[in-house]
Enzyme design. Structure first.
Site, short mmCIF file in Angstrom:
data_model
loop_
_atom_site.label_atom_id
_atom_site.label_comp_id
_atom_site.label_asym_id
_atom_site.label_seq_id
_atom_site.Cartn_x
_atom_site.Cartn_y
_atom_site.Cartn_z
CG ASP A 89 -2.02 -1.06 1.21
OD1 ASP A 89 -1.83 -2.22 0.76
OD2 ASP A 89 -3.02 -0.79 1.89
CE LYS A 151 -5.16 2.21 2.54
NZ LYS A 151 -3.97 1.39 3.07
CE LYS A 180 -6.60 -1.26 2.94
NZ LYS A 180 -5.45 -1.85 3.08
#
EC number: 4.1.2.4
Length: 212
Positions: A89, A151, A180
Site C-alpha cells: 500500500d 485506496k 479499498k
C-alpha cells in the site's frame, strides 16, 4: 464472500508494540480476515505469526506522507516483497499531484509496480487533501500506471474514507482497478454500505468489533 474476507486488519500506529502485532495477527487468523496491514519493521514478526494461515501480508510504503523520493519508495517496496509481503500500500506523491506534475506521479507508481512484479499494489490517494479534479486525475494515473487498487486514505490525514469519494473513484476506475476504503471505518453498517458501492477491500483497525 464473507464480510471478514473484505478486511485488511490494520495497525500502523507508531506506538505499535510486538505484543500489538502478535494480537493483530491472532485476530486476523481467528476471524478469517483477508490480510493484516503493518509498517515494514513488523514484517518478519507478522510473517512468523501468520505462518501456515491463509491471511495475506500487506505493508505500507512512503507512509504516511508520500513525500519520499521515488528511489526510496521503490527500494522500500522491493525490500518488503523480499521479506514476504503479498501486497504493498503506497502513498501517492500528493505535492506532485497538486503541482500537476502528472508524469512524475504516474512514473513513480509504475516503477513501484514494476519492482514488486505480480504482488498487489494499492495506491493511497489521501483524498482529504484533494479536490474532485485531483481525485479523478489520481485515479486515472493509478490505472494508467498499472495499479491493482486505488485506496482512499492513510488514516493519518485530516479525514478518512467517504461514500462520495468512493462513488467518484468507482466512476473513474470502473473495472480497471479495485477500490479499498480506509480511514475511520468502525462499524458494520458503514462497511456494508462501502461494499454496496463497489469496494473490494476495507482497511480498518476495528475488524473484530465490526463483526460482532
Amino acid at each position: 464472500m464473507s464480510l471478514a474476507e473484505y478486511i485488511d486488519h490494520t495497525n500502523l500506529k507508531p506506538t505499535a508494540t510486538v505484543a500489538d502485532i502478535k494480537q493483530l495477527c491472532l485476530e486476523a487468523k481467528t476471524y478469517g480476515f483477508y490480510a493484516v496491514c503493518v509498517n515494514g519493521c513488523h514484517l518478519p514478526l507478522a510473517k512468523e505469526e501468520l505462518k501456515n494461515s491463509k491471511v495475506k501480508l500487506a505493508a505500507v510504503i512512503g507512509f504516511p506522507l508520500g513525500a519520499m523520493s521515488t528511489k526510496a519508495k521503490v527500494f522500500e517496496a522491493r525490500d518488503y516483497v523480499e521479506q514476504g509481503a503479498d501486497e504493498i500500500d503506497m502513498v501517492i506523491n500528493i505535492g506532485w499531484l497538486k503541482s500537476k506534475i502528472y508524469e512524475a506521479v504516474k512514473n513513480e507508481i509504475q516503477a513501484i509496480k514494476l519492482a514488486i512484479g505480480d504482488k498487489i499494489l494499492k495506491v493511497i490517494l489521501e483524498t482529504c487533501y484533494l479536490n474532485d479534479e485531483e481525485k479523478e486525475m489520481a485515479c486515472s494515473l493509478s490505472v494508467e500506471a498499472g495499479a491493482d487498487f486505488v485506496k482512499t486514505s492513510t488514516g493519518f490525514g485530516s479525514g478518512g474514507a467517504t461514500f462520495e469519494d468512493v462513488i467518484l473513484m468507482k466512476r473513474m476506475v470502473g473495472d480497471k482497478a479495485k477500490i479499498k476504503a480506509s480511514g475511520g471505518i468502525k462499524d458494520k453498517e458503514t462497511t456494508l454500505k462501502y461494499i454496496e458501492l463497489g469496494v473490494s477491500r476495507i482497511g480498518t483497525s476495528s475488524g473484530p468489533t465490526l463483526l460482532k
